[in-house]
Design a protein around this motif. Structure first.
Motif, PDB file in Angstrom:
ATOM      1  N   PHE A 176       0.849  -1.188   0.000  1.00  0.00           N
ATOM      2  CA  PHE A 176       0.000   0.000   0.000  1.00  0.00           C
ATOM      3  C   PHE A 176       0.883   1.237   0.000  1.00  0.00           C
ATOM      4  O   PHE A 176       2.055   1.191   0.382  1.00  0.00           O
ATOM      5  N   THR A 177       0.325   2.352  -0.418  1.00  0.00           N
ATOM      6  CA  THR A 177       1.128   3.567  -0.567  1.00  0.00           C
ATOM      7  C   THR A 177       1.775   3.990   0.749  1.00  0.00           C
ATOM      8  O   THR A 177       2.946   4.387   0.778  1.00  0.00           O
ATOM      9  N   ASP A 178       1.037   3.899   1.864  1.00  0.00           N
ATOM     10  CA  ASP A 178       1.631   4.287   3.144  1.00  0.00           C
ATOM     11  C   ASP A 178       2.760   3.345   3.544  1.00  0.00           C
ATOM     12  O   ASP A 178       3.755   3.759   4.167  1.00  0.00           O
ATOM     13  N   ASP A 179       2.650   2.037   3.191  1.00  0.00           N
ATOM     14  CA  ASP A 179       3.750   1.104   3.448  1.00  0.00           C
ATOM     15  C   ASP A 179       4.981   1.484   2.636  1.00  0.00           C
ATOM     16  O   ASP A 179       6.119   1.430   3.131  1.00  0.00           O
ATOM     17  N   LEU A 180       4.768   1.873   1.386  1.00  0.00           N
ATOM     18  CA  LEU A 180       5.895   2.251   0.539  1.00  0.00           C
ATOM     19  C   LEU A 180       6.505   3.573   0.992  1.00  0.00           C
ATOM     20  O   LEU A 180       7.712   3.800   0.812  1.00  0.00           O
ATOM     21  N   MET A 181       5.708   4.451   1.580  1.00  0.00           N
ATOM     22  CA  MET A 181       6.259   5.677   2.167  1.00  0.00           C
ATOM     23  C   MET A 181       7.203   5.342   3.325  1.00  0.00           C
ATOM     24  O   MET A 181       8.261   5.967   3.471  1.00  0.00           O
ATOM     25  N   ARG A 182       6.824   4.348   4.135  1.00  0.00           N
ATOM     26  CA  ARG A 182       7.712   3.923   5.220  1.00  0.00           C
ATOM     27  C   ARG A 182       8.986   3.304   4.665  1.00  0.00           C
ATOM     28  O   ARG A 182      10.073   3.477   5.239  1.00  0.00           O
ATOM     29  N   LEU A 183       8.874   2.599   3.537  1.00  0.00           N
ATOM     30  CA  LEU A 183      10.075   2.066   2.885  1.00  0.00           C
ATOM     31  C   LEU A 183      10.989   3.203   2.457  1.00  0.00           C
ATOM     32  O   LEU A 183      12.216   3.128   2.655  1.00  0.00           O
ATOM     33  N   ARG A 184      10.420   4.254   1.895  1.00  0.00           N
ATOM     34  CA  ARG A 184      11.231   5.394   1.475  1.00  0.00           C
ATOM     35  C   ARG A 184      11.912   6.059   2.670  1.00  0.00           C
ATOM     36  O   ARG A 184      13.106   6.405   2.603  1.00  0.00           O
ATOM     37  N   ASP A 185      11.200   6.221   3.777  1.00  0.00           N
ATOM     38  CA  ASP A 185      11.801   6.823   4.965  1.00  0.00           C
ATOM     39  C   ASP A 185      12.888   5.923   5.541  1.00  0.00           C
ATOM     40  O   ASP A 185      13.910   6.420   6.043  1.00  0.00           O
ATOM     41  N   TRP A 186      12.669   4.614   5.468  1.00  0.00           N
ATOM     42  CA  TRP A 186      13.668   3.662   5.970  1.00  0.00           C
ATOM     43  C   TRP A 186      14.950   3.745   5.141  1.00  0.00           C
ATOM     44  O   TRP A 186      16.059   3.701   5.694  1.00  0.00           O
ATOM     45  N   LEU A 187      14.824   3.889   3.831  1.00  0.00           N
ATOM     46  CA  LEU A 187      16.002   4.050   2.981  1.00  0.00           C
ATOM     47  C   LEU A 187      16.707   5.368   3.265  1.00  0.00           C
ATOM     48  O   LEU A 187      17.949   5.435   3.274  1.00  0.00           O
ATOM     49  N   ALA A 188      15.928   6.426   3.502  1.00  0.00           N
ATOM     50  CA  ALA A 188      16.533   7.723   3.821  1.00  0.00           C
ATOM     51  C   ALA A 188      17.280   7.662   5.141  1.00  0.00           C
ATOM     52  O   ALA A 188      18.340   8.302   5.305  1.00  0.00           O
ATOM     53  N   ALA A 189      16.784   6.908   6.112  1.00  0.00           N
ATOM     54  CA  ALA A 189      17.472   6.777   7.392  1.00  0.00           C
ATOM     55  C   ALA A 189      18.820   6.085   7.232  1.00  0.00           C
ATOM     56  O   ALA A 189      19.750   6.344   8.010  1.00  0.00           O
ATOM     57  N   HIS A 190      18.944   5.213   6.235  1.00  0.00           N
ATOM     58  CA  HIS A 190      20.210   4.529   5.972  1.00  0.00           C
ATOM     59  C   HIS A 190      21.081   5.306   4.976  1.00  0.00           C
ATOM     60  O   HIS A 190      22.147   4.806   4.596  1.00  0.00           O
ATOM     61  N   ASN A 191      20.617   6.480   4.535  1.00  0.00           N
ATOM     62  CA  ASN A 191      21.350   7.274   3.531  1.00  0.00           C
ATOM     63  C   ASN A 191      21.627   6.464   2.267  1.00  0.00           C
ATOM     64  O   ASN A 191      22.709   6.536   1.675  1.00  0.00           O
ATOM     65  N   CYS A 192      20.628   5.694   1.840  1.00  0.00           N
ATOM     66  CA  CYS A 192      20.787   4.821   0.678  1.00  0.00           C
ATOM     67  C   CYS A 192      20.478   5.621  -0.588  1.00  0.00           C
ATOM     68  O   CYS A 192      19.346   6.104  -0.759  1.00  0.00           O
ATOM     69  N   PRO A 193      21.439   5.735  -1.515  1.00  0.00           N
ATOM     70  CA  PRO A 193      21.199   6.535  -2.725  1.00  0.00           C
ATOM     71  C   PRO A 193      20.692   5.750  -3.932  1.00  0.00           C
ATOM     72  O   PRO A 193      20.236   6.333  -4.905  1.00  0.00           O
ATOM     73  N   VAL A 194      20.810   4.417  -3.896  1.00  0.00           N
ATOM     74  CA  VAL A 194      20.462   3.630  -5.080  1.00  0.00           C
ATOM     75  C   VAL A 194      19.761   2.354  -4.644  1.00  0.00           C
ATOM     76  O   VAL A 194      20.090   1.746  -3.623  1.00  0.00           O
ATOM     77  N   VAL A 195      18.761   1.967  -5.433  1.00  0.00           N
ATOM     78  CA  VAL A 195      17.946   0.791  -5.140  1.00  0.00           C
ATOM     79  C   VAL A 195      17.818  -0.030  -6.415  1.00  0.00           C
ATOM     80  O   VAL A 195      17.582   0.515  -7.496  1.00  0.00           O
ATOM     81  N   ALA A 196      17.975  -1.348  -6.284  1.00  0.00           N
ATOM     82  CA  ALA A 196      17.726  -2.270  -7.394  1.00  0.00           C
ATOM     83  C   ALA A 196      16.555  -3.160  -7.021  1.00  0.00           C
ATOM     84  O   ALA A 196      16.475  -3.651  -5.896  1.00  0.00           O
ATOM     85  N   MET A 197      15.642  -3.349  -7.972  1.00  0.00           N
ATOM     86  CA  MET A 197      14.481  -4.200  -7.678  1.00  0.00           C
ATOM     87  C   MET A 197      14.193  -5.124  -8.841  1.00  0.00           C
ATOM     88  O   MET A 197      14.420  -4.782 -10.007  1.00  0.00           O
ATOM     89  N   GLU A 198      13.692  -6.301  -8.469  1.00  0.00           N
ATOM     90  CA  GLU A 198      13.275  -7.301  -9.444  1.00  0.00           C
ATOM     91  C   GLU A 198      11.821  -7.613  -9.178  1.00  0.00           C
ATOM     92  O   GLU A 198      11.401  -7.776  -8.032  1.00  0.00           O
ATOM     93  N   SER A 199      11.033  -7.661 -10.250  1.00  0.00           N
ATOM     94  CA  SER A 199       9.594  -7.807 -10.080  1.00  0.00           C
ATOM     95  C   SER A 199       9.018  -8.611 -11.230  1.00  0.00           C
ATOM     96  O   SER A 199       9.605  -8.706 -12.312  1.00  0.00           O
ATOM     97  N   THR A 200       7.855  -9.182 -10.981  1.00  0.00           N
ATOM     98  CA  THR A 200       7.089  -9.866 -12.019  1.00  0.00           C
ATOM     99  C   THR A 200       5.977  -8.942 -12.490  1.00  0.00           C
ATOM    100  O   THR A 200       5.271  -8.353 -11.682  1.00  0.00           O
ATOM    101  N   GLY A 201       5.822  -8.826 -13.805  1.00  0.00           N
ATOM    102  CA  GLY A 201       4.740  -8.005 -14.334  1.00  0.00           C
ATOM    103  C   GLY A 201       4.923  -6.534 -14.009  1.00  0.00           C
ATOM    104  O   GLY A 201       6.011  -5.975 -14.127  1.00  0.00           O
ATOM    105  N   VAL A 202       3.843  -5.897 -13.570  1.00  0.00           N
ATOM    106  CA  VAL A 202       3.835  -4.448 -13.332  1.00  0.00           C
ATOM    107  C   VAL A 202       3.873  -4.111 -11.850  1.00  0.00           C
ATOM    108  O   VAL A 202       3.634  -2.966 -11.469  1.00  0.00           O
TER     109      VAL A 202
END
Length: 418
Positions: free
Chosen positions: A50-76
């Motif tokens: 859900f969008t609010d869950d993904l917002m927490r993911l973004r904040d979690w990455l910002a807390a780690h000062n992560c500048p780059v993300v790689a993702m693998e997914s099926t479909g869309v």
């Protein structure tokens, strides 16, 4: 070998990075980062989609000062994640075929760790993600193509319906859905007995004079059942055609700023309004992600693949099986080879004699796309080399072989003076 020596072979490109294994309802994330002693540490967490869950993911990455993300997914399923992270971190979308996990360790958390490890050492290649406006163009052009194919399916249903009712209109008219054909179908939908004078009011163009034959073609077993089905099919086709017109208008408005570029693209044989917009929607107006023309044709699968072992060249089939741009360029190539006195027509028939029709048409699509690349990237005009280009280029070699054949037959080949 020490760890320092090993890092010289596979160096660390991203000291802090994250790997995401994206599913419909969950996202497994693993962040790799160095601690105070420089040792590699990782933090693993699972988020919802859900969008609010993904917002927490973004904040979690910002807390780690992560500048780059790689993702693998099926479909869309990667799109919601990309929508949230697009403006905050660099997103690398990875094709699953390029990052197979170690056998026996296939879990969501294991996949995220594997992705993060490959990204950390720069071993992942990003898929092409166009800007937001280009993605919207893609949605419109691909939806339009779906509607066009659907209209074609319903037209085939109409032919099948007429055959089942002994109606043979398409044996007289070349286009069942031309003006005359549509007029006749409207008469069939109307529940009344048809006469020859009714047919005469429907005929247009070259079909004038064939009224009697058309009247014979509609004599069959057209019942109320067939009339109901035909009415439903015609209403569906009319609705889809109206939606296609609305899509055409929307696409024109969205690409209004690039009319000059579209006009230059249409200088290429086989490319008209629809094809030019579809090509631009697939690759965008800048081509920043493709440093060379060969990179573009390799991305869409219009060049042979590399498969060599022990010094032997094996099958060169491209790994790209399905690509929207590949389909568009193949359709463009079939149209381009029909133009008279064209370089592409001459080249196609030369290649067809040696390699076959299918490989020849892919080669023509390849060459047209190379030209389109420079039209977009360099602002150049598309120039057809002409049908005699290959003949004139190899003139001296061709004359040499002709002279040799003439001598073998006892003749002397001399130049003609004008």
């Amino acid at each position: 070998m020490t760890r320092r020596d090993d890092s010289r072979i596979i160096r660390i490109v991203h000291p802090i990075c994250c790997g995401l294994d994206v599913h419909k309802e969950s996202v497994s994330a693993c962040v790799i980062f160095p601690d105070d002693k420089g040792e590699e540490q990782c933090d693993v967490k699972v988020f919802g989609t859900f969008t609010d869950d993904l917002m927490r993911l973004r904040d979690w990455l910002a807390a780690h000062n992560c500048p780059v993300v790689a993702m693998e997914s099926t479909g869309v399923y990667w799109r919601p994640v990309h929508n949230v992270l697009e403006d905050s971190v660099q997103v690398v979308l990875v094709n699953a075929r390029d990052m197979h996990n170690v056998p026996g360790r296939k879990t969501d958390i294991g996949d995220s760790r594997w992705i993060a490890g490959l990204l950390r050492h720069g071993l992942l290649k990003s898929s092409f993600i166009p800007p937001q406006d280009v993605r919207q163009w893609r949605d419109l052009t691909r939806l339009r193509k779906k509607y066009v194919h659907t209209v074609g399916d319903y037209r085939k249903r109409t032919h099948k319906l007429f055959e089942s009712a002994n109606i043979k209109i398409d044996s007289v008219v070349s286009d069942l859905f031309g003006v005359t054909g549509r007029n006749l179908m409207q008469l069939l939908v109307a529940d009344r007995k048809l006469t020859l004078s009714d047919i005469q009011t429907c005929v247009r163009g070259k079909l004038k004079g064939k009224e009697a034959e058309l009247f014979r073609s509609i004599q069959g077993f057209f019942t109320d059942h067939h009339r109901f089905v035909l009415k439903m099919i015609l209403e569906t086709i009319a609705t889809l055609e109206a939606q296609i017109e609305a899509l055409d208008l929307q696409i024109c408005c969205a690409m209004k700023e690039h009319e000059a570029l579209l006009d230059r693209m249409k200088q290429a044989p086989g490319i008209a309004d629809v094809a030019s917009r579809e090509i631009l929607a697939e690759i965008g107006p800048t081509l920043d992600s493709f440093p060379r023309d060969t990179a573009l044709v390799a991305w869409c699968g219009l060049c042979p693949g590399n498969n060599e072992s022990a010094g032997k060249r094996k099958s060169g089939k491209s790994r790209v099986r399905k690509n929207h741009l590949k389909t568009i360029m193949t359709e463009v190539a079939w149209a381009a080879i029909k133009k008279k006195d064209s370089y592409f027509k001459d080249k196609y028939y030369r290649l067809k004699a040696r390699r076959g029709a299918k490989r020849a048409i892919v080669a023509i699509a390849h060459r047209i796309l190379l030209g389109i690349y420079h039209v977009i990237k360099d602002g150049a005009d598309f120039r057809d080399l002409g049908g005699d280009y290959l003949t004139l280029r190899n003139k001296s070699q061709k004359v040499f072989h002709l002279r040799k054949q003439a001598l073998a037959m006892g003749f002397n080949l001399v130049p003609q003076t004008v």
